[in-house]
Structures are given as structure tokens and as C-alpha cells.
Design an enzyme around this catalytic site. Sequence first.
Site, PDB file in Angstrom:
ATOM      1  N   LYS A  95      80.834  28.060  14.705  1.00 35.29           N
ATOM      2  CA  LYS A  95      79.777  28.762  13.988  1.00 35.29           C
ATOM      3  C   LYS A  95      78.572  27.843  14.023  1.00 35.29           C
ATOM      4  O   LYS A  95      78.604  26.738  13.498  1.00 35.29           O
ATOM      5  CB  LYS A  95      80.192  29.050  12.546  1.00 35.29           C
ATOM      6  CG  LYS A  95      79.068  29.672  11.743  1.00 35.29           C
ATOM      7  CD  LYS A  95      79.384  29.833  10.272  1.00 35.29           C
ATOM      8  CE  LYS A  95      78.081  29.895   9.486  1.00 35.29           C
ATOM      9  NZ  LYS A  95      78.270  29.979   8.054  1.00 35.29           N
ATOM     10  N   GLY A 156      74.287  31.003  -0.203  1.00 32.67           N
ATOM     11  CA  GLY A 156      74.618  30.662  -1.588  1.00 32.67           C
ATOM     12  C   GLY A 156      73.778  31.385  -2.633  1.00 32.67           C
ATOM     13  O   GLY A 156      73.951  31.159  -3.819  1.00 32.67           O
ATOM     14  N   ALA A 183      76.312  35.017   5.003  1.00 32.57           N
ATOM     15  CA  ALA A 183      75.477  34.385   3.973  1.00 32.57           C
ATOM     16  C   ALA A 183      74.756  35.387   3.079  1.00 32.57           C
ATOM     17  O   ALA A 183      74.293  36.429   3.529  1.00 32.57           O
ATOM     18  CB  ALA A 183      74.451  33.428   4.569  1.00 32.57           C
ATOM     19  N   GLY A 184      74.676  35.025   1.805  1.00 38.12           N
ATOM     20  CA  GLY A 184      73.887  35.784   0.843  1.00 38.12           C
ATOM     21  C   GLY A 184      74.662  36.837   0.078  1.00 38.12           C
ATOM     22  O   GLY A 184      74.135  37.460  -0.844  1.00 38.12           O
ATOM     23  N   ASN A 205      81.427  32.699   1.375  1.00 38.57           N
ATOM     24  CA  ASN A 205      82.078  31.521   0.817  1.00 38.57           C
ATOM     25  C   ASN A 205      81.852  31.431  -0.686  1.00 38.57           C
ATOM     26  O   ASN A 205      82.754  31.640  -1.485  1.00 38.57           O
ATOM     27  CB  ASN A 205      81.542  30.265   1.530  1.00 38.57           C
ATOM     28  CG  ASN A 205      82.279  29.005   1.129  1.00 38.57           C
ATOM     29  OD1 ASN A 205      83.075  28.984   0.193  1.00 38.57           O
ATOM     30  ND2 ASN A 205      82.044  27.918   1.811  1.00 38.57           N
ATOM     31  N   THR A 206      80.577  31.176  -1.082  1.00 40.32           N
ATOM     32  CA  THR A 206      80.282  30.901  -2.491  1.00 40.32           C
ATOM     33  C   THR A 206      80.756  32.009  -3.424  1.00 40.32           C
ATOM     34  O   THR A 206      81.289  31.729  -4.499  1.00 40.32           O
ATOM     35  CB  THR A 206      78.760  30.704  -2.666  1.00 40.32           C
ATOM     36  OG1 THR A 206      78.303  29.839  -1.635  1.00 40.32           O
ATOM     37  CG2 THR A 206      78.440  30.083  -4.003  1.00 40.32           C
TER      38      THR A 206
END
Lengths: 257, 334
Positions: A95, A156, A183-184, A205-206
Site C-alpha cells: 500500500k 483518521g 481513509a476517513g 483502521n481508526t
Amino acid sequence: MRLYDVEINSRLLLGTAQYPSPAILAEAVRASQTEIVTVSLRRESARLREGQDFWALIRELGVRVLPNTAGCHSVKEAVTTAEMAREIFATNWIKLEVIGEADTLQPDVFGLVEAARILNEDGFAVFPYMTEDLVVAERLLEAGCQVLMPWGAPIGSGKGLNNLFGLRALRAHFPDVPLIVDAGIGVPSHAAAAMELGYDAILLNTAVAKAGDPPAMARAFALAIEAGRAAYLAGAMQPRDMAAPSTPVLGRPSLAR
Amino acid sequence: MSKRITVIGAGVAGLTSALALAERRAEVEILERSERLGEDCCSWCAGGMLAPWCEAESAEREVVDLGRGAIAWWEKRVSGVERNGTLVVAAPRDTSEIDRFAARTDNHERVDEARIAAIEPDLAGRFRKGLFFPEEGHLDPRRALHDLAERLAARGVAVRFGVDARQIAADGRAILDCRGLSARDALPDLRGVRGEMLILRTDEVRLSRPVRFLHPRIPLYVTPRANGHFMIGATAIESASRGPVTARSAIELLSAAYALHPAFGEAEIVEMRADARPAFPDNLPRLVVKDGRTYLNGLYRHGFLLAPIFAERAAAALLEERSADESHRQRRRA
């Protein structure tokens, strides 16, 4: 879903950072039924093989590892990190993140295209983290990428899909390229919305790692992604401004007051 | 005849356990591989925050319950334990971090600019939103380790420095192994989580309690020590490396300190140090009995917070013949 000639069933890709503990990470991975996890590599620890314990835990999860070049700000850093990751995790998947701006962590798309070209020529299967820009997408495909990963919102931030129009346009322009929103994403409804647009998968992830109960949130995301995908395949109705009664109006007896 | 026990390792786990044993009138000796107290143990780099409620933000709920009694335990045994709370702040653009932290924790009050100024006058006007955890405390880990060693000495328990326990015959003594990460030879689940810290000195800022500065990428805490010293910590990197602090980590820690208060920009850097914390996969400590030896390990980021309860459990297990497995199960139920 095929990613670089590998058949993948789960449309959720999970990051491995920021969990309360490796044990909770493992539970979240199981609950999500993901088949791919991303792992970031810090160059200083990669060089000295110092993250061994954690990498061993990741390998024990029994899922495919997609190493990432998180935190790299230049082409050279990203390429070096990718080479180290290939050696450590014995995979040519990478990635690719080339960060261009410290506050939004948005990709440096120029460096990204250059690094993607170098890595593709070197035999990597590159998963580029990009903005939703059509021209950048075109360049990345020219550079040899077979998967694209546009952001939903800054890493994040949990803001969801910032540019619905742009994401829709990207999907429409590249109907045959696997597109993964990376992301986001903050809550499962964001992920479902992206899947309803026809995106192939979601990387996050977050939103799971920082949830109160990460395994439960991982499961929630898996369900939302499945629902969004099913909805896309089912073909959604078109929204309209006026009510459209589901029972016929014509012929209804009108009662005198 | 009282039971004879050898404790291996003079970090926070070893010293608290030795004291818990000595207080139960066991005959204890402590073996330490290094030559001086703190020379080679990660407890020396600890923050010394006795902050169970704050820890709930990123740790399992159990940590709160296990750590609740820590302040009282330390207050009875070492000097310089402060029970004046923890202040949590964030830069204006990161105030959503305060809400996230508040949602994850309890036993705190919301504080505004005026209240922050009342709690820590030197932070007046710098932060508009924060949290105050009034029941938390802190200590100076180095002073606490010294005090423990002195208390033990007063009870006739000496730390034998420069002794490699591998060369010692058990000689009929029970062994409590508190070697931290070195015990990986017997506890393969154990991993290292690298932490880096700085000590700054300045007379231009005064703080009375630990301040946690929330940031989405670089969370940091500052704890005041004696004579204008401040401990700035700490990174948490999945790595067993104990090598020197990296430039990147130093930059991150220093810029966060500077953001907390610009006067830290003028402070002297007294020390930079890195070590690796021992952790099990669930990041919770364990008392393990294996091949006739008892192990206390895996204190992770919670050495001074969780050592007391585990030291008491280790002592009880060793002396009252209650199996460590049982106390482990109790811990699970707790």
C-alpha cells in the site's frame, strides 16, 4: 473481488495500528472476517529488525498482509520502505502512501505516481493511496497500478465521504478497476454509502481501533459493507422530490364530509 | 522457619514484590544483574502516573479496577506521592480528542479556560477545554525505587547487584522472577514495546500535576519532578529495541511539549532515554507459575500503577500456597 490476480471474499481491509492491545486487534480481525490487514513499517525498526514480535503477531493472524509505507514523505523513502516490507513480510503487495501535507496527510500525487512507476517496474503489486482525482487515477493506471485507493476524507478524521461527486465520477470512469475507499471512514454508514456507490472494498483502521469495543465495531463494519454491496448489486431506486404513494390513489372512493 | 524466597530483578515488579514478601515476614533476597539501581530497568524511564481512570482511554477496563488501590499502597511506603489529580488538555483544533477521551473514561470533570487556570495557573489562557481527574496521583519513579530499596534494607533485605541469576543455584529457595523483557527466554508470549522519554529542566513553567496533552498522532504527557525538572513521555512503538532515542521521536516529544507551553522551548534537555516495556498480547500483567518458578511480568505501560496489586498477589501466592493460577483467574473475574 480480484486484487492483482488474487480472489478475495471479504470487502473489508483492516489496519493494525492503535488498538488497545494485540489481543484485541486479533479479536477484531476475527470478528471482521477480513482477509487482508495493512501493517505500517517504520524504517528505523525495519532496518534493525526490531519490530519482530509485533510482525510475528500479525503473521499469526493468518490473513494476507498488505504492508504500507505510512509516514513516508518522499519517493525515495516510500520505495526503500516498500523494499524492506517485501523482505520482511515476503509479499510483493504494497500500500503506497507518499504524504504531501502534514496537517491533512493528503497524498503528494506527483511523488505517488513516480513511486508507483518505480515499484510496479520492480515487480510490486501497488495499492496507491490517492485523492479522488481522475487524472491522477489515469496516471497511476499508466504507471502499472491495477487497484486504486481514493480517500474518503483525511486519514483518521472519521469524516466519511467528503466528495461524493468525485468518488462517483471516479467509479463511472473506471468501471473495471478495483476501487477501494481508503481513509476517513468514521462509522459503518459511511462504509455502506461507499459500497452503494459501487466501490469494491473499504480500507479502514481508526474507526475500529479507537472504538469503545473494537471487535464489535469491526463486525458492524463487516455487516455495513455487506449491506452496501448487496444494495449496489440490487440496484437502488431513484430519489425524487415528491411523495410517491405506494398504494394507488386513482379510484379511491372520496368520502363526502 | 519463615519461607525463603529469591526475587530476580530490581525493577518496580521485583522491589514491590520483595517488599510485599518482607512485610509478610518471609526471608527475601533480591538479585539484580546490573550494577546500580535503575541502570538497566525500564521502570527508570516510567512516568510515575497513578492514573487508572485516564488509562481506561486506551487500556482494558480491568486496569482501572486493578490500579484503584495503587496510590494508597505507595503513600504508605514511599515519599513524594502526590494525590492532586491529572489534567487533560488539547489544542483548540483538536478539542474533539477531549470528547473522545471523556467518552472513554469516567471519574472526571469537564474544565473550561477559567478552571484550567485555577488548576494549573501557568496554563492560563492556553486551553479552552479539558478534563480533570481529581482522584489520580503521581510519584517520581526513581525516588520511589530508591525508597523501596531503603525500606527493604531496613528490613534486612539487600539487593545483590551485579549478579546474573542464571548462575545461581535455587538452593531450596522459591524463585519469583521479575526480569521484565529478559524473561522472554521462559515466557515466549512476552514482547517489547519501545518507549522514549525526555527530561527537561526549566524555571519558567510550574506544574503541580501530570498534564496529558491530547493529539491525534502524538499524545504526550508531562509530569513535574523536583527542582524544575519535567519528564516528557512517552512513545509506544512495537519494537523491543532499547537503542537511543530517534530524532523523529525527540522532535515529536519536543514539539508537543512546546505546544503545551512555549517555555519548554527554552528548557534544558537533561536526559533522553529509551527502553522497552514488557507486554503480553493483551497488554495486561500476569502472574505465571512455570517449571517450579513464579513469574510476575507484562506490566507494560502500567508498572507503578499495577505493580502494587500484583506484588501483593505474588506474595500471597508464594506464601499462602494459593496457586498463582487461582489469582490469575480472580484477576480475570475482577
